[in-house]
Design a protein around this motif. Structure first.
Motif, short mmCIF file in Angstrom:
data_model
loop_
_atom_site.label_atom_id
_atom_site.label_comp_id
_atom_site.label_asym_id
_atom_site.label_seq_id
_atom_site.Cartn_x
_atom_site.Cartn_y
_atom_site.Cartn_z
N ALA A 150 0.86 -1.23 0.18
CA ALA A 150 0.03 0.05 -0.12
C ALA A 150 0.89 1.28 0.04
CB ALA A 150 -0.98 -0.03 1.20
N VAL A 151 0.46 2.35 -0.38
CA VAL A 151 0.80 3.60 -0.26
C VAL A 151 0.16 4.44 0.45
CG1 VAL A 151 1.81 5.73 -1.31
CG2 VAL A 151 1.88 3.46 -2.39
N ILE A 152 0.32 4.80 1.89
CA ILE A 152 -0.30 5.31 2.82
C ILE A 152 -0.05 6.84 2.77
CG2 ILE A 152 -1.18 5.39 5.31
CD1 ILE A 152 0.21 2.37 5.30
N PRO A 153 -1.22 7.77 2.93
CA PRO A 153 -1.31 9.00 2.81
C PRO A 153 -0.35 9.53 4.27
CG PRO A 153 -3.19 8.72 2.01
CD PRO A 153 -2.67 7.42 2.62
N ALA A 154 0.58 10.66 4.45
CA ALA A 154 1.47 10.75 5.52
C ALA A 154 0.46 11.11 6.83
CB ALA A 154 2.29 11.85 5.25
N ASP A 155 -0.62 11.96 6.66
CA ASP A 155 -1.49 12.41 7.46
C ASP A 155 -2.15 10.96 8.16
OD1 ASP A 155 -3.02 12.07 5.46
OD2 ASP A 155 -4.41 13.51 5.92
N LYS A 156 -2.69 10.21 7.42
CA LYS A 156 -3.28 9.03 7.82
C LYS A 156 -2.30 7.97 8.64
CE LYS A 156 -6.43 6.83 5.64
NZ LYS A 156 -7.39 6.10 4.84
N PHE A 157 -0.98 7.71 8.07
CA PHE A 157 -0.03 7.13 8.83
C PHE A 157 0.54 7.76 10.09
CE2 PHE A 157 4.11 6.02 9.90
CZ PHE A 157 3.95 4.35 10.12
N ASP A 158 0.30 9.18 10.24
CA ASP A 158 0.82 9.57 11.43
C ASP A 158 -0.16 9.58 12.55
OD1 ASP A 158 2.50 11.75 12.76
OD2 ASP A 158 0.78 12.91 12.75
N LEU A 159 -1.52 9.41 12.19
CA LEU A 159 -2.56 9.15 13.07
C LEU A 159 -2.38 7.66 13.50
CD1 LEU A 159 -5.16 9.73 14.53
CD2 LEU A 159 -6.33 9.19 12.60
N ILE A 160 -2.15 6.59 12.64
CA ILE A 160 -1.94 5.33 13.04
C ILE A 160 -0.65 5.28 13.88
CG2 ILE A 160 -1.28 2.95 12.17
CD1 ILE A 160 -2.74 3.64 9.63
N TRP A 161 0.29 5.79 13.47
CA TRP A 161 1.48 5.86 14.17
C TRP A 161 1.59 6.46 15.74
CZ3 TRP A 161 5.65 3.24 14.92
CH2 TRP A 161 6.76 3.62 15.42
N LYS A 162 0.69 7.39 16.17
CA LYS A 162 0.41 8.13 17.08
C LYS A 162 -0.06 7.13 18.22
CE LYS A 162 1.04 13.02 15.84
NZ LYS A 162 0.42 14.19 15.51
N ARG A 163 -1.34 6.64 17.58
CA ARG A 163 -2.14 5.68 18.23
C ARG A 163 -1.39 4.41 18.46
NH1 ARG A 163 -7.76 6.74 15.24
NH2 ARG A 163 -8.40 8.73 16.50
N ALA A 164 -0.54 4.02 17.61
CA ALA A 164 0.31 2.77 17.97
C ALA A 164 1.17 2.75 19.04
CB ALA A 164 1.03 2.34 16.43
N GLN A 165 1.71 4.05 19.46
CA GLN A 165 2.85 4.06 20.49
C GLN A 165 1.85 4.16 21.68
OE1 GLN A 165 6.01 4.94 19.54
NE2 GLN A 165 4.85 4.24 17.71
N LYS A 166 0.70 4.59 21.90
CA LYS A 166 -0.18 4.50 23.13
C LYS A 166 -0.78 3.17 23.10
CE LYS A 166 -1.39 9.24 22.61
NZ LYS A 166 -2.70 10.29 22.67
N CYS A 167 -1.00 2.26 22.13
CA CYS A 167 -1.83 1.12 22.17
C CYS A 167 -1.28 0.19 21.17
CB CYS A 167 -3.48 1.36 21.79
SG CYS A 167 -4.20 2.41 22.82
#
Length: 301
Positions: A150-167
């Protein structure tokens, strides 16, 4: 050493009452009152996915019979819980131990250790191209390969990444002919490792990954995209199934609906309140994995 079969999650008792949901990957005893010698093994063999994992289970039984018996006995001690609820503190501890090992163990099952973007793409060369051109190159390259990408938009991955740090972990449901098989996704850096629940229950923190999603943020700031590809154990998953799990990451981690992401938060921080039936409900509502269900087979990924 993992928790006592992860307390078996109390999943079997909750799901057995639902005809469409047999205890897939749950290893729950059919009768909790009868927990005599061998009852654990008998219940284990009733699992519709037992055949797929038979070799690894028998290997554990031969190499560490005491550990195997201990896990079977502990599983029989699980108390009945309300439908949809799971007390899985032991499981969370097990996944934390597994996460620590992901960064140091040699990769198993054919997975590439420290898989870099440079090993796939000439990063310096593509920096001169536009995001759309890079997307086309990436998609064209992997379209000829039997894998997920996949090619993921930067803003979408940023959200995923921030949430992955917490969960950093979550429970995913994969549609099967018999109902649903549960997989656990555990983040380790920008890699997301998936392992089936039955695999974890039988092997604990040593359970090998069956699918790894590799995310590459090297071009995120400059081009506004994050590249993703995967490796999987083809003995356990086909591409459509791996794609379904990958799509669920965006469903639960990149959602705009607070109720959906709250399931991830609950799983990680309020485990006693976690309802795995809600995961299935979200999946069915989204339509993901519909092509994996009997009578709805599709050639699309």
């Amino acid at each position: 050493m993992a928790g006592p079969l992860l307390q078996a999650w109390g999943l079997g008792a909750a799901l057995r009452s639902r005809a469409a949901l047999r205890p897939l990957g749950l290893l729950a005893p059919p009768c909790r009152e009868v927990a005599g010698p061998g009852s654990g093994e008998a219940a284990l063999e009733e699992n519709p996915f037992y055949g797929k994992y038979r070799h690894k289970i028998q290997e554990l039984r031969r190499s560490s019979p005491d550990e195997f018996e201990s896990r079977m006995e502990k599983r029989n001690e699980v108390k009945k819980q309300p439908v949809g609820y799971s007390n899985q503190g032991e499981f969370i501890r097990c996944m934390e131990e597994k996460a620590e090992g992901l960064g140091t163990k040699t990769s198993k099952g054919g997975f590439t250790k420290d898989k870099t973007l440079d090993s796939i793409l000439n990063v310096e060369m593509v920096k001169e191209k536009s995001a759309e051109e890079i997307k086309q190159i990436w998609n064209q390259y992997f379209s000829a390969k039997d894998t997920v990408y996949a090619v993921i938009p930067a803003d979408k991955f940023d959200l995923i990444w921030k949430r992955a740090q917490k969960c950093p972990s979550f429970l995913y449901a994969l549609p099967r002919k018999e109902g649903y098989e549960f997989f656990v996704g555990q983040w380790s850096g920008t890699e997301l490792h998936f392992t089936s629940l039955i695999n974890i229950q039988t092997q604990g923190e040593t359970a090998p990954s069956q699918l790894v999603l590799y995310h590459y943020p090297e071009l995120q700031k400059e081009k506004g995209i994050v590249l993703m590809t995967a490796e999987m154990d083809s003995k356990f998953l086909v591409v459509r199934e791996a794609q379904c799990l990958a799509n669920q990451v965006q469903l639960f981690y990149a959602t705009d609906h607070s109720e959906t992401y709250e399931l991830v938060e609950t799983f990680n921080h309020r485990s006693s309140e976690f309802k795995y039936m809600s995961v299935i409900a979200e999946l069915e509502q989204s339509g993901l994995g519909r092509e994996l269900r009997p009578g709805q087979v599709s050639d699309k990924l």
